[in-house]
Design an enzyme around this catalytic site. Structure first.
Site, PDB file in Angstrom:
ATOM      1  N   HIS A 186       0.834  -1.214   0.000  1.00  0.00           N
ATOM      2  CA  HIS A 186       0.000   0.000   0.000  1.00  0.00           C
ATOM      3  C   HIS A 186       0.867   1.262   0.000  1.00  0.00           C
ATOM      4  O   HIS A 186       0.436   2.303   0.486  1.00  0.00           O
ATOM      5  CB  HIS A 186      -0.953   0.039   1.194  1.00  0.00           C
ATOM      6  CG  HIS A 186      -1.723  -1.233   1.394  1.00  0.00           C
ATOM      7  ND1 HIS A 186      -2.952  -1.465   0.809  1.00  0.00           N
ATOM      8  CD2 HIS A 186      -1.410  -2.361   2.086  1.00  0.00           C
ATOM      9  CE1 HIS A 186      -3.380  -2.675   1.150  1.00  0.00           C
ATOM     10  NE2 HIS A 186      -2.449  -3.248   1.912  1.00  0.00           N
ATOM     11  N   SER A 307      15.655  21.765 -15.678  1.00  0.00           N
ATOM     12  CA  SER A 307      14.479  22.542 -16.043  1.00  0.00           C
ATOM     13  C   SER A 307      14.935  23.853 -16.654  1.00  0.00           C
ATOM     14  O   SER A 307      15.942  24.426 -16.235  1.00  0.00           O
ATOM     15  CB  SER A 307      13.646  22.812 -14.792  1.00  0.00           C
ATOM     16  OG  SER A 307      12.884  23.981 -14.950  1.00  0.00           O
ATOM     17  N   LYS A 313      16.426  21.925 -10.513  1.00  0.00           N
ATOM     18  CA  LYS A 313      15.813  20.657 -10.897  1.00  0.00           C
ATOM     19  C   LYS A 313      16.770  19.673 -11.563  1.00  0.00           C
ATOM     20  O   LYS A 313      17.639  20.035 -12.324  1.00  0.00           O
ATOM     21  CB  LYS A 313      14.639  20.897 -11.870  1.00  0.00           C
ATOM     22  CG  LYS A 313      13.460  21.580 -11.272  1.00  0.00           C
ATOM     23  CD  LYS A 313      12.774  20.790 -10.173  1.00  0.00           C
ATOM     24  CE  LYS A 313      12.025  19.574 -10.689  1.00  0.00           C
ATOM     25  NZ  LYS A 313      10.849  19.957 -11.493  1.00  0.00           N
ATOM     26  N   GLU A 320      10.494   8.351 -16.547  1.00  0.00           N
ATOM     27  CA  GLU A 320       9.179   8.942 -16.850  1.00  0.00           C
ATOM     28  C   GLU A 320       8.747   8.597 -18.269  1.00  0.00           C
ATOM     29  O   GLU A 320       7.595   8.257 -18.532  1.00  0.00           O
ATOM     30  CB  GLU A 320       9.232  10.463 -16.704  1.00  0.00           C
ATOM     31  CG  GLU A 320       9.303  10.934 -15.273  1.00  0.00           C
ATOM     32  CD  GLU A 320       9.501  12.442 -15.204  1.00  0.00           C
ATOM     33  OE1 GLU A 320       8.529  13.154 -14.927  1.00  0.00           O
ATOM     34  OE2 GLU A 320      10.641  12.909 -15.439  1.00  0.00           O
TER      35      GLU A 320
END
Ligand code: ARG
Length: 492
Positions: A186, A307, A313, A320
């Site tokens: 979970h 970024s 970043k 991804e």
């Protein structure tokens, strides 16, 4: 890596059509079309663009030439064409292959597909003998043959990449064999495990993928040529000769099935989808682990991007994208299932729609596997953060209960005692390891001085020594079994 379509094609004379930028058009005329005989008019230019597949099936040129060469040899061996013609055909095909390899072949959209592009070039180069190549053959069994050959080859390539990723995983597991992290259910910390155990779970998933691709290979390893357009041929062909020549394990026993079967492509897409789902699950974990909230791993700078606006970043784009591309591959499976689902026998042009999705899926799978292996090789493990996540929580609560079970308390009661102890800790803002023996004894007289040792992460992990468990002993056995498996796979 992205595509094996190295061939350059000029764009200058291409008619305007939506997605074709690399195939030249020749003026349409009946004479240049290989099936023009019964037609009075030439094909409408836009219709021709719409139905042509050369933009994407040209990547099967090696297989097309390989298949045609075997077919020509068989025709000669059966006395259907002369040895002299067969020799001319084989040499001509070889020359075309070299031209295409070198990027010097001009594909024509008017000639629709790879089959007719090659055949026309052959006839242009060797004359009348070229016109005998298509004896006892249809494009329907020809395209099936090419695709079988292509998939067979690509499956082995994918399996090689799976084995490489598996090797990266086993190396990482071995290198970090003493790193302990929380295992989750979970997405809540559940029980301490070895990081190696977690990595090897993906090894096992990839192992099933590898085996699934063996199944795909088997189904692609059946020879369709000789089915003709749908019903076989009146000429005395020898299908076994062709199967032997092309190293096929079996021959389609029904000609209608041979030209209409796309099961092997559906299986390929299903195997590819499941594989991508595995990579996507792993990607999701890596993305989480890279976040500041987890800080379990750090990806190599060379594998991340920044970024344009936020200077701090460092984004895990690769996992991804693998996660993102999974949707595309699943989409291709759904698309082909939908295409085939109401098709009457035998060949229908709808079946030409099988290729783009399959090609895109295999490019995506190969690329994803290759980058994933790099990600794993370059991933820095932040073992202290993993350890802290184990220590600053209650993932040893099951071990506390098991401790009491070993002192003969029924598990349900032990669970209750451990639950109360956890609650006691939470109220005081401490962890189980911080409690004194006196504290423990308040909850059960069965606790002894060895309790602190029993709930240490190392003890918890080592104690899970059941077959396939997370103990160092079990994990070492998994690693050595994994190495043996990889060695066997290399022999495929
Ligand atoms: N380009 C076609 C395909 O990919 C080849 C077979 C065409 N056969 C035909 N009768 N139109 O399916």
């Amino acid at each position: 890596m992205n595509t094996d379509d190295k061939n350059h094609v000029t764009a200058n004379a291409r008619r305007q059509s939506p997605n074709s930028d690399n195939v030249t058009a020749r003026p349409l005329g009946q004479a240049s079309r290989l099936w023009g005989g019964r037609f009075e008019k030439s094909t409408d230019a836009m219709i021709n663009d719409f139905q042509a597949s050369i933009d994407f099936d040209k990547r099967m040129y090696r297989e097309d030439i390989e298949g045609s060469t075997a077919h020509a040899k068989m025709l000669a061996a059966q006395g259907i064409i002369s040895d002299d013609d067969a020799n001319k055909i084989c040499a001509g095909l070889q020359k075309i292959r070299e031209q295409i390899d070198a990027g010097e072949f001009e594909f024509s959209v008017e000639l629709e597909d790879i089959h007719m592009n090659v055949e026309k070039a052959l006839t242009d180069s060797i004359g009348a003998a070229g016109g005998r190549l298509h004896t006892a053959r249809s494009r329907n069994d020809q395209v099936a043959l090419d695709t079988h050959l292509y998939i067979r080859r690509q499956v082995r390539e994918i399996q090689r990449l799976i084995a490489e990723l598996q090797t990266a995983l086993v190396n990482a597991a071995e290198k970090n064999s003493d790193v302990i992290m929380p295992g989750y259910t979970h997405l809540q910390r559940a029980q301490p495990i070895l990081l190696a155990h977690h990595l090897l779970a993906y090894f096992s998933m990839l192992q099933r993928d590898f085996e699934r691709f063996n199944g795909v290979y088997q189904r692609a390893d059946i020879m369709p040529l000789g089915a003709g357009a749908l019903a076989g041929t009146t000429l005395p062909i020898d299908r076994e000769f062709v199967a032997r020549e092309l190293n096929f394990n079996a021959i389609y026993s029904n000609s209608l099935d041979a030209v209409s079967d796309r099961d092997y492509l559906l299986e390929f897409l299903a195997a590819a989808s499941i594989l991508m789902v595995h990579l996507s699950r792993f990607s999701e974990e890596i993305i989480l682990w890279c976040s500041r909230e987890f800080s379990f791993v750090e990806l190599d700078d060379a594998h991340c991007t920044g970024s344009s606006m936020m200077p701090q970043k460092k984004n895990p784009d690769v996992p991804e994208l693998v996660r993102g591309k999974t949707g595309r591959v699943i989409g291709h499976l759904t698309a082909l299932l939908t295409t085939v689902k109401a098709l009457p026998l035998a060949y229908n042009k709808d079946l030409q729609e099988d290729k783009e999705g399959v090609f895109d899926a295999l490019d995506t799978v190969k690329f994803s596997l290759a980058v994933f292996a790099q990600i794993i090789d370059g991933m820095k493990i932040r073992r202290n953060n993993m350890r802290r996540a184990v220590e600053e929580d209650f993932s040893n609560a099951t071990d506390l209960a098991d401790y009491l079970v070993k002192k003969n308390l029924p598990f349900r009661q032990a669970h209750e005692v451990a639950g109360k102890l956890v609650h006691y800790c939470i109220e005081r803002g401490v962890y189980l390891k911080d409690l004194s023996l006196t504290d423990f004894k308040k909850f059960s007289p069965l606790f002894d001085a060895d309790i602190h040792d029993a709930i240490k992460p190392e003890t918890c992990v080592a104690a899970r020594n059941s077959l396939g468990g997370t103990s160092p002993q079990q994990v070492a056995a998994q690693i050595s079994a994994a190495r043996t498996i990889i060695d066997t796979q290399r022999k495929i």
